[in-house]
Design a protein around this motif. Structure first.
Motif, PDB file in Angstrom:
ATOM      1  N   LEU A 198       4.896  -0.294   8.266  1.00 52.74           N
ATOM      2  CA  LEU A 198       6.056  -1.068   8.698  1.00 52.74           C
ATOM      3  C   LEU A 198       6.553  -0.569  10.049  1.00 52.74           C
ATOM      4  O   LEU A 198       6.865  -1.368  10.936  1.00 52.74           O
ATOM      5  CB  LEU A 198       7.177  -0.989   7.661  1.00 52.74           C
ATOM      6  N   GLN A 199       6.626   0.739  10.229  1.00 51.36           N
ATOM      7  CA  GLN A 199       7.061   1.305  11.507  1.00 51.36           C
ATOM      8  C   GLN A 199       6.139   0.849  12.643  1.00 51.36           C
ATOM      9  O   GLN A 199       6.602   0.541  13.742  1.00 51.36           O
ATOM     10  CB  GLN A 199       7.093   2.824  11.445  1.00 51.36           C
ATOM     11  N   ILE A 200       4.856   0.773  12.368  1.00 50.21           N
ATOM     12  CA  ILE A 200       3.892   0.312  13.378  1.00 50.21           C
ATOM     13  C   ILE A 200       4.146  -1.154  13.707  1.00 50.21           C
ATOM     14  O   ILE A 200       4.165  -1.547  14.880  1.00 50.21           O
ATOM     15  CB  ILE A 200       2.444   0.548  12.897  1.00 50.21           C
ATOM     16  N   TYR A 201       4.375  -1.975  12.666  1.00 55.93           N
ATOM     17  CA  TYR A 201       4.665  -3.390  12.910  1.00 55.93           C
ATOM     18  C   TYR A 201       5.979  -3.571  13.668  1.00 55.93           C
ATOM     19  O   TYR A 201       6.077  -4.440  14.533  1.00 55.93           O
ATOM     20  CB  TYR A 201       4.701  -4.173  11.600  1.00 55.93           C
ATOM     21  N   ILE A 202       6.978  -2.780  13.356  1.00 55.84           N
ATOM     22  CA  ILE A 202       8.251  -2.845  14.091  1.00 55.84           C
ATOM     23  C   ILE A 202       8.000  -2.535  15.567  1.00 55.84           C
ATOM     24  O   ILE A 202       8.495  -3.239  16.464  1.00 55.84           O
ATOM     25  CB  ILE A 202       9.294  -1.851  13.508  1.00 55.84           C
ATOM     26  N   PRO A 247       0.836  -1.204   0.000  1.00 49.86           N
ATOM     27  CA  PRO A 247       0.000   0.000   0.000  1.00 49.86           C
ATOM     28  C   PRO A 247       0.871   1.255   0.000  1.00 49.86           C
ATOM     29  O   PRO A 247       2.060   1.208   0.314  1.00 49.86           O
ATOM     30  CB  PRO A 247      -0.793  -0.118   1.307  1.00 49.86           C
ATOM     31  N   ALA A 248       0.278   2.372  -0.326  1.00 43.75           N
ATOM     32  CA  ALA A 248       1.006   3.646  -0.341  1.00 43.75           C
ATOM     33  C   ALA A 248       1.560   3.983   1.043  1.00 43.75           C
ATOM     34  O   ALA A 248       2.562   4.670   1.163  1.00 43.75           O
ATOM     35  CB  ALA A 248       0.091   4.763  -0.839  1.00 43.75           C
ATOM     36  N   THR A 249       0.914   3.481   2.073  1.00 41.22           N
ATOM     37  CA  THR A 249       1.317   3.757   3.456  1.00 41.22           C
ATOM     38  C   THR A 249       2.228   2.671   4.034  1.00 41.22           C
ATOM     39  O   THR A 249       2.401   2.585   5.240  1.00 41.22           O
ATOM     40  CB  THR A 249       0.064   3.878   4.347  1.00 41.22           C
ATOM     41  N   ALA A 250       2.818   1.855   3.173  1.00 41.08           N
ATOM     42  CA  ALA A 250       3.569   0.684   3.632  1.00 41.08           C
ATOM     43  C   ALA A 250       4.705   1.035   4.602  1.00 41.08           C
ATOM     44  O   ALA A 250       4.891   0.340   5.604  1.00 41.08           O
ATOM     45  CB  ALA A 250       4.114  -0.096   2.441  1.00 41.08           C
ATOM     46  N   LYS A 251       5.457   2.082   4.331  1.00 43.22           N
ATOM     47  CA  LYS A 251       6.588   2.413   5.223  1.00 43.22           C
ATOM     48  C   LYS A 251       6.105   2.832   6.606  1.00 43.22           C
ATOM     49  O   LYS A 251       6.696   2.468   7.618  1.00 43.22           O
ATOM     50  CB  LYS A 251       7.482   3.474   4.597  1.00 43.22           C
ATOM     51  N   LYS A 252       5.031   3.581   6.656  1.00 45.00           N
ATOM     52  CA  LYS A 252       4.462   3.975   7.951  1.00 45.00           C
ATOM     53  C   LYS A 252       3.896   2.750   8.673  1.00 45.00           C
ATOM     54  O   LYS A 252       4.093   2.572   9.870  1.00 45.00           O
ATOM     55  CB  LYS A 252       3.378   5.039   7.752  1.00 45.00           C
TER      56      LYS A 252
END
Length: 111
Positions: free
Chosen positions: A63-67, A56-61
């Motif tokens: 990812l930060q949540i999953y980290i 998704p367009a928000t993938a990097k953000k």
């Protein structure tokens, strides 16, 4: 103490108790990070491993949540370190079953 298992289903234990990773995406993130434990993976590489071309367009953000969630699940914020080149999972000696297996095979080969 944490124990990581990749020989069979991916499992994480803290003091012999299973760590509940709750979602398939946390399991996926844990699996990917264990494959390159101690070596930083770029956010782009992690996004690719997590979502592939369907990111998704928000993938990097996201990812930060999953980290963040994975750090909480592991119970030790220092286990996932942010480097200038990405994120790295810290796995100590004796904590990853595949490393233990390799060490044992090497020792047996030289006896």
């Amino acid at each position: 103490m944490l124990q990581f298992g990749v020989l069979g289903p991916v499992v994480v234990r803290r003091n012999e108790d299973p760590v509940n990773l709750r979602t398939a995406m946390l399991h996926r993130l844990m699996s990917v990070m264990l494959c390159s434990s101690m070596r930083p993976m770029s956010a782009d590489s992690l996004v690719e491993a997590m979502w592939g071309e369907a990111a998704p367009a928000t993938a990097k953000k996201t990812l930060q949540i999953y980290i963040h969630r994975l750090r909480r699940a592991l119970g030790d914020d220092r286990r996932i370190v942010r480097h200038p080149t990405g994120y790295a999972l810290t796995v100590l000696d004796g904590e990853l079953d595949s490393h233990n297996f390799t060490d044992l095979v090497c020792r047996l080969s030289f006896e």
